[in-house]
Write an enzyme that holds these catalytic residues in place. Structure first.
Site, PDB file in Angstrom:
ATOM      1  N   GLY A  97      -5.595   9.732  -2.670  1.00  0.00           N
ATOM      2  CA  GLY A  97      -4.817   9.108  -3.741  1.00  0.00           C
ATOM      3  C   GLY A  97      -5.686   8.690  -4.926  1.00  0.00           C
ATOM      4  O   GLY A  97      -6.864   8.381  -4.769  1.00  0.00           O
ATOM      5  N   ARG A 134      -4.679  15.960  -0.932  1.00  0.00           N
ATOM      6  CA  ARG A 134      -4.882  15.382   0.398  1.00  0.00           C
ATOM      7  C   ARG A 134      -5.295  16.457   1.416  1.00  0.00           C
ATOM      8  O   ARG A 134      -5.130  16.265   2.617  1.00  0.00           O
ATOM      9  CB  ARG A 134      -3.622  14.657   0.853  1.00  0.00           C
ATOM     10  CG  ARG A 134      -3.329  13.401   0.056  1.00  0.00           C
ATOM     11  CD  ARG A 134      -2.441  12.424   0.777  1.00  0.00           C
ATOM     12  NE  ARG A 134      -2.200  11.248  -0.031  1.00  0.00           N
ATOM     13  CZ  ARG A 134      -3.010  10.196  -0.090  1.00  0.00           C
ATOM     14  NH1 ARG A 134      -4.105  10.168   0.645  1.00  0.00           N
ATOM     15  NH2 ARG A 134      -2.741   9.158  -0.857  1.00  0.00           N
ATOM     16  N   ASP A 166     -10.473   8.567   5.320  1.00  0.00           N
ATOM     17  CA  ASP A 166     -10.368   9.917   5.888  1.00  0.00           C
ATOM     18  C   ASP A 166     -11.311  10.902   5.207  1.00  0.00           C
ATOM     19  O   ASP A 166     -11.989  11.687   5.866  1.00  0.00           O
ATOM     20  CB  ASP A 166      -8.931  10.439   5.731  1.00  0.00           C
ATOM     21  CG  ASP A 166      -8.038   9.902   6.837  1.00  0.00           C
ATOM     22  OD1 ASP A 166      -8.568   9.351   7.817  1.00  0.00           O
ATOM     23  OD2 ASP A 166      -6.799  10.016   6.706  1.00  0.00           O
ATOM     24  N   LYS A 180     -13.549   4.942  -2.484  1.00  0.00           N
ATOM     25  CA  LYS A 180     -12.397   4.908  -3.405  1.00  0.00           C
ATOM     26  C   LYS A 180     -11.123   4.598  -2.648  1.00  0.00           C
ATOM     27  O   LYS A 180     -10.884   5.173  -1.591  1.00  0.00           O
ATOM     28  CB  LYS A 180     -12.271   6.292  -4.064  1.00  0.00           C
ATOM     29  CG  LYS A 180     -11.010   6.528  -4.810  1.00  0.00           C
ATOM     30  CD  LYS A 180     -10.163   7.693  -4.278  1.00  0.00           C
ATOM     31  CE  LYS A 180      -9.605   7.509  -2.905  1.00  0.00           C
ATOM     32  NZ  LYS A 180      -8.543   8.420  -2.501  1.00  0.00           N
ATOM     33  N   THR A 181     -10.336   3.693  -3.064  1.00  0.00           N
ATOM     34  CA  THR A 181      -8.931   3.547  -2.666  1.00  0.00           C
ATOM     35  C   THR A 181      -8.393   2.241  -3.249  1.00  0.00           C
ATOM     36  O   THR A 181      -9.060   1.197  -3.176  1.00  0.00           O
ATOM     37  CB  THR A 181      -8.676   3.570  -1.137  1.00  0.00           C
ATOM     38  OG1 THR A 181      -7.299   3.282  -0.912  1.00  0.00           O
ATOM     39  CG2 THR A 181      -9.506   2.584  -0.341  1.00  0.00           C
ATOM     40  N   ASP A 206      -6.107   0.734  -1.958  1.00  0.00           N
ATOM     41  CA  ASP A 206      -5.657  -0.073  -0.816  1.00  0.00           C
ATOM     42  C   ASP A 206      -6.661  -1.149  -0.420  1.00  0.00           C
ATOM     43  O   ASP A 206      -6.307  -2.107   0.274  1.00  0.00           O
ATOM     44  CB  ASP A 206      -5.398   0.833   0.397  1.00  0.00           C
ATOM     45  CG  ASP A 206      -4.156   1.697   0.209  1.00  0.00           C
ATOM     46  OD1 ASP A 206      -3.571   1.646  -0.892  1.00  0.00           O
ATOM     47  OD2 ASP A 206      -3.781   2.411   1.146  1.00  0.00           O
TER      48      ASP A 206
HETATM   49  P1  FBP Z   1      -5.843   6.658  -0.587  1.00  0.00           P
HETATM   50  O1  FBP Z   1      -6.058   5.891   0.677  1.00  0.00           O
HETATM   51  O2  FBP Z   1      -6.034   8.107  -0.451  1.00  0.00           O
HETATM   52  O3  FBP Z   1      -6.662   6.084  -1.699  1.00  0.00           O
HETATM   53  O4  FBP Z   1      -4.306   6.484  -1.040  1.00  0.00           O
HETATM   54  C1  FBP Z   1      -3.664   5.270  -0.904  1.00  0.00           C
HETATM   55  C2  FBP Z   1      -2.262   5.283  -1.434  1.00  0.00           C
HETATM   56  O5  FBP Z   1      -2.240   4.940  -2.783  1.00  0.00           O
HETATM   57  C3  FBP Z   1      -1.395   4.344  -0.590  1.00  0.00           C
HETATM   58  O6  FBP Z   1      -1.371   3.058  -1.118  1.00  0.00           O
HETATM   59  C4  FBP Z   1      -0.066   5.050  -0.555  1.00  0.00           C
HETATM   60  O7  FBP Z   1       0.583   4.803   0.654  1.00  0.00           O
HETATM   61  C5  FBP Z   1      -0.435   6.491  -0.619  1.00  0.00           C
HETATM   62  O8  FBP Z   1      -1.653   6.561  -1.312  1.00  0.00           O
HETATM   63  C6  FBP Z   1       0.598   7.350  -1.304  1.00  0.00           C
HETATM   64  O9  FBP Z   1       0.198   8.673  -1.187  1.00  0.00           O
HETATM   65  P2  FBP Z   1       0.678   9.884  -2.069  1.00  0.00           P
HETATM   66  O10 FBP Z   1      -0.118   9.858  -3.315  1.00  0.00           O
HETATM   67  O11 FBP Z   1       0.335  11.075  -1.248  1.00  0.00           O
HETATM   68  O12 FBP Z   1       2.124   9.709  -2.328  1.00  0.00           O
END
Ligand code: FBP
Length: 560
Positions: free
Chosen positions: A87, A151, A182, A208-209, A211
């Protein structure tokens, strides 16, 4: 040029001029930055199993960069590749910017390329060379759009082999993986695979995230968390003020955070709404869905008794998976879907599909899902993530809770224990925050992470994550180095198989930030202690422009 300027906002033009502050230790010539190695490290848990998976890269020492003569740094021109994975998070372009500057300062002939669209770009051999032109257009901007992300996962030996072949074909000496838990697990596995094959290439990760769940004593936060939570806080603060102005709505706001509740906690600190659910606490207290509903309804009733039929509730996206019976339902559904994937895909009518799935569940689980509001039940049964599992991030938990709290209040009304009005509005804040223009903190932090990664590469470290710490101090005083990726790994069950993975760091219920929240939340529940942080400030008093997160402040500021 004029045309170009017309296409970008005035703020963006100003942000292009912002010069990230480099930590003092990285400012020196690369030959005057010495990596100091610490003691051997251990994985966070399951040491012997993790060691079995990472025979060549387990136990590496933590590395800290200090001022000092360094004759071992690579002199010949190197080619480094960077890839975004997962993400989006504000600051990604500055990682590239820092990496580019770190390499070019050491040797103008070092080359940086960017693989396009995540790990898939490496497998498909799609990349572009990163040039000064890039710096001129993407400096301090949000998004991952320069080289995109995906992803795509790297897990199999065939994929490791293909990555090795493509890196060799492109004469890439090092790969920098910008990702979450991951993606950095994949980075650790690629590093191990290349070592095992005697291939001399460096693999370095960047945390990075949005979250905020990739953290430990060296990774104090992941980049992007600061900006995303500031954006959500602005919006939540505005909603709080709206609620208090009209005094007629209860707002239920779901916030991103795939698993951990760090985002909700941080936004809670910044805005002080009436209810903030924390998934980790719900799990620790073994709260059922009914308990969670009672908890919210209790605040609604107490406020109503004081004549306040309005309020704001924060619902972390990941909370759903922490509620025991829902967790059980998700496991059961994932099993049914995995075992009957083809049949489910072949049934076209929604009604028939749900009937089939329910028929495969135990009667308890089938009753539970049929007791949920129809739309939510469908989201559980029909929405899939890329791995075929229940797509948790698309479940509208805020609407589920609204429906259930409403039912509970109707019951209380019949018992004459509640006479209020419960008008609700639901919101979901997620994508709004992931590509925002990085705050000064994230612009500096991600730049430093990238620059520092260049130094790790030039010193030949592989299987490491770039770290920059002491983040509550001024950026000049930040400490830099690398931690072995294997240090963060444990063994977890994924789709029925034991796998080594970087452990997500959840909200620590014994930590300073949660304790601070627990002290304050009762006051927030009943009063209108709302705080309105407003938009991110890029210019102006340092007290606003250089502000770090409350979470960092509680967790890392040492009281004098
Ligand atoms: P990452 O852990 O890859 O940084 O992504 C986190 C996130 O933003 C979450 O908060 C959310 O649940 C998810 O990505 C949404 O994913 P997508 O972009 O595939 O809809």
């Amino acid at each position: 040029m004029l045309q170009k300027l017309r296409d970008i906002s005035e703020l963006q033009i100003e942000r292009l001029k912002f010069k990230p502050v480099l930590p003092d230790v990285l400012k020196n010539n690369v030959r005057l930055v010495k990596p100091i190695k610490g003691r051997r490290t251990r994985s966070v848990a399951d040491q012997s199993e993790v060691k079995g998976f990472f025979k060549n890269t387990y136990g590496l020492p933590v590395v800290t960069f200090k001022k000092g003569r360094n004759i071992n740094v690579k002199k010949k021109p190197v080619k480094v590749a960077v890839v975004f994975s997962g993400g989006q998070a504000p600051g990604g372009h500055n990682v590239i910017f820092g990496l580019f500057d770190g390499l070019k300062k050491a040797n103008e002939d070092h080359v940086l390329i960017g693989y396009l669209g995540g790990f898939a770009g490496i497998l498909d051999n799609k990349y572009k060379e990163i040039s000064k032109k890039f710096l001129n257009e993407y400096r301090n901007t949000g998004g991952f759009d320069y080289i995109k992300s995906s992803r795509a996962k790297i897990e199999t030996f065939a994929q490791f082999g293909a990555i090795k072949d493509n890196l060799e074909m492109c004469k890439v000496d090092a790969l920098v993986v910008v990702g979450g838990d991951d993606s950095n697990t994949s980075a650790a596995m690629i590093a191990e695979y290349l070592k095992q094959e005697n291939i001399d290439k460096c693999i370095v990760g960047i945390p990075k995230t949005i979250d905020g769940d990739l953290k430990n004593q060296f990774i104090e936060t992941s980049f992007g968390f600061d900006t995303a939570t500031k954006i959500y806080s602005e919006l939540v603060g505005n909603i709080c003020r709206d609620a208090n102005s009209s005094q007629k709505y209860w707002h239920f706001i779901r916030l991103m955070g795939r698993k951990a509740s760090h985002i909700a906690l941080e936004v809670g600190f910044k805005t002080q709404p009436n209810v903030v659910l924390i998934g980790e606490e719900i799990l620790a207290k073994n709260m059922t869905l009914a308990n969670v509903v009672e908890y919210i309804a209790d605040v609604v009733v107490r406020r109503s008794l004081a004549g306040k039929n309005f309020g704001v509730v924060l619902v972390p996206e990941g909370v759903i998976e922490f509620i025991p019976e829902i967790k059980e339902l998700i496991f059961a559904l994932n099993d049914v879907l995995a075992d009957n994937a083809e049949i489910v895909a072949s049934i076209l009518s929604t009604e028939e599909k749900t009937k089939f799935i329910c028929g495969k569940l135990s009667s308890n689980m089938s009753d539970l899902i049929m007791g949920l509001p129809h739309e939510i039940a469908l989201q559980f049964m029909l929405d899939r993530d890329p791995h075929g599992n229940v797509a948790l991030s698309s479940i509208e938990t805020e609407k589920l809770l609204i429906g259930m709290v409403y039912k509970k209040l109707e019951k209380l009304k019949k018992e004459k224990r509640y006479t209020g009005k419960f008008s609700t509005i639901s919101h979901f804040l997620g994508y709004e925050g992931r590509c925002g223009i990085p705050s000064n903190f994230d612009a500096n932090y991600s730049y430093a992470l990238g620059y520092n990664a260049a130094l790790l590469v030039l010193n030949g470290f592989t299987g490491y994550m770039s770290y920059v710490k002491n983040l509550t101090k001024s950026p000049k005083q930040w400490e830099c180095g690398g931690i072995p990726l294997t240090m963060m790994i444990d063994i977890e069950k994924r789709l029925g198989k034991e796998k080594p993975v970087i452990r997500k760091t959840l909200v620590n219920l014994n930590g300073k930030s949660f304790k601070e929240f627990a002290k304050k939340r009762n006051m927030w529940a009943i009063g209108e202690n709302y705080v309105f942080p407003g938009p991110i400030q890029y210019f102006g008093p340092a007290s606003i422009t250089e502000m770090t997160t409350k979470t960092l402040q509680y967790e890392h500021v040492v009281k004098k």
